[in-house]
Scaffold this motif. Sequence first.
Motif, short mmCIF file in Angstrom:
data_model
loop_
_atom_site.label_atom_id
_atom_site.label_comp_id
_atom_site.label_asym_id
_atom_site.label_seq_id
_atom_site.Cartn_x
_atom_site.Cartn_y
_atom_site.Cartn_z
N GLY A 182 -17.34 -4.15 3.42
CA GLY A 182 -17.34 -5.16 3.09
C GLY A 182 -16.18 -5.27 2.19
O GLY A 182 -15.97 -6.04 1.79
N GLY A 183 -15.84 -4.06 1.21
CA GLY A 183 -15.10 -3.85 0.38
C GLY A 183 -13.49 -3.79 0.55
O GLY A 183 -13.60 -3.81 1.40
N ALA A 184 -12.69 -3.33 0.05
CA ALA A 184 -11.24 -3.21 -0.32
C ALA A 184 -11.33 -1.68 -0.83
O ALA A 184 -11.40 -1.43 -2.03
N VAL A 185 -9.92 -1.96 -0.54
CA VAL A 185 -9.53 0.08 -1.28
C VAL A 185 -7.44 -0.28 -1.39
O VAL A 185 -6.91 -0.82 -0.49
N THR A 186 -7.49 -0.31 -2.66
CA THR A 186 -5.84 -0.64 -2.48
C THR A 186 -5.65 0.75 -2.72
O THR A 186 -5.36 2.14 -3.29
N LEU A 187 -4.46 1.09 -1.74
CA LEU A 187 -4.08 2.27 -2.13
C LEU A 187 -2.20 1.99 -2.65
O LEU A 187 -1.99 1.24 -2.65
N PRO A 188 -2.67 2.80 -3.91
CA PRO A 188 -0.98 2.06 -5.06
C PRO A 188 0.13 2.59 -4.33
O PRO A 188 0.58 3.42 -3.53
N ASN A 189 1.09 2.26 -4.84
CA ASN A 189 2.44 1.28 -3.79
C ASN A 189 2.70 1.50 -2.48
O ASN A 189 3.30 1.67 -1.76
N ILE A 190 1.40 2.20 -1.73
CA ILE A 190 1.58 1.33 -0.53
C ILE A 190 0.83 -0.37 -0.26
O ILE A 190 1.35 -0.87 0.85
N GLY A 191 -0.22 -0.53 -0.30
CA GLY A 191 -0.54 -1.58 -0.25
C GLY A 191 -2.57 -1.91 -0.52
O GLY A 191 -3.21 -1.17 -0.57
N LYS A 192 -2.80 -3.26 0.34
CA LYS A 192 -4.28 -3.18 -0.48
C LYS A 192 -5.00 -3.15 0.98
O LYS A 192 -4.18 -4.13 1.87
N ILE A 193 -6.28 -2.14 1.87
CA ILE A 193 -6.81 -2.56 3.12
C ILE A 193 -8.03 -3.54 3.08
O ILE A 193 -9.23 -2.94 1.41
N MET A 194 -8.70 -4.83 3.32
CA MET A 194 -9.62 -5.25 3.18
C MET A 194 -10.63 -6.14 4.44
O MET A 194 -9.87 -6.51 5.37
N CYS A 195 -11.91 -6.29 4.73
CA CYS A 195 -12.61 -6.84 5.47
C CYS A 195 -12.46 -8.41 5.13
O CYS A 195 -13.30 -8.87 3.48
N ARG A 196 -11.82 -8.95 6.41
CA ARG A 196 -12.05 -10.48 5.72
C ARG A 196 -12.60 -11.15 7.06
O ARG A 196 -13.12 -10.78 8.39
N GLU A 197 -13.93 -12.19 6.55
CA GLU A 197 -14.43 -12.50 7.76
C GLU A 197 -13.89 -14.12 7.96
O GLU A 197 -13.16 -15.05 7.40
N ALA A 250 2.35 -3.77 -0.59
CA ALA A 250 2.55 -3.46 -1.64
C ALA A 250 3.33 -3.60 -1.95
O ALA A 250 4.91 -3.78 -1.27
N LYS A 251 4.12 -4.84 -3.37
CA LYS A 251 5.67 -4.80 -3.56
C LYS A 251 6.78 -4.18 -3.72
O LYS A 251 7.03 -4.41 -3.39
N ALA A 252 6.04 -2.72 -4.13
CA ALA A 252 6.75 -1.87 -4.40
C ALA A 252 7.62 -1.30 -2.94
O ALA A 252 8.43 -0.85 -3.05
N LEU A 253 7.02 -0.78 -1.76
CA LEU A 253 6.87 -0.49 -0.56
C LEU A 253 7.72 -1.89 0.41
O LEU A 253 8.86 -0.82 1.11
N LYS A 254 7.97 -3.53 -0.01
CA LYS A 254 8.69 -4.15 0.74
C LYS A 254 9.98 -4.01 0.08
O LYS A 254 10.81 -4.14 1.30
N GLU A 255 10.09 -3.77 -1.61
CA GLU A 255 11.52 -3.39 -1.79
C GLU A 255 11.73 -2.52 -1.37
O GLU A 255 13.08 -2.00 -1.54
N SER A 256 11.20 -1.05 -1.71
CA SER A 256 12.01 -0.03 -0.85
C SER A 256 12.40 0.05 0.55
O SER A 256 13.52 1.24 0.74
N VAL A 257 11.55 -0.45 1.41
CA VAL A 257 12.17 -0.87 2.68
C VAL A 257 13.47 -1.57 2.92
O VAL A 257 14.89 -1.78 3.83
N ASN A 258 13.65 -2.81 2.21
CA ASN A 258 14.75 -3.23 2.05
C ASN A 258 16.03 -2.99 1.20
O ASN A 258 17.00 -3.23 0.60
N GLU A 259 16.51 -1.42 0.55
CA GLU A 259 16.62 -0.65 -0.41
C GLU A 259 18.17 -0.64 0.75
O GLU A 259 18.78 0.00 1.97
#
Length: 96
Positions: free
Chosen positions: A44-59, A87-96
């Motif tokens: 039920g927790g969440a993990v943040t991968l810096p500059n990639i994103g956040k993985i979480m469980c949602r009910e 993550a915003k950083a990954l989104k921006e790197s894809v759109n460069e």
Amino acid sequence: MAQKPMTKTQLIAAIAEKMDADKKTATAALDAITDVITEEVSNGGAVTLPNIGKIMCRERPERMVRNPATGEQLKKDADKVVKMTIAKALKESVNE
């Protein structure tokens, strides 16, 4: 045309090259990261991968759904889903 996704073998080779390590070490690192993420999210927790994103469980609550073949309304029980927010950083790197 879309590229094929990177395979686990290719990912391990790339990690080994970036780490200046052998493939056995890279495999152990990838497996450890996967195990930690799986354990944390399944509890039920969440993990943040810096500059990639956040993985979480949602009910998701109990809800009514429709069978597309018959149009019949069915009640679907509450369940859990895994979500990933990019993550915003990954989104921006894809759109460069």
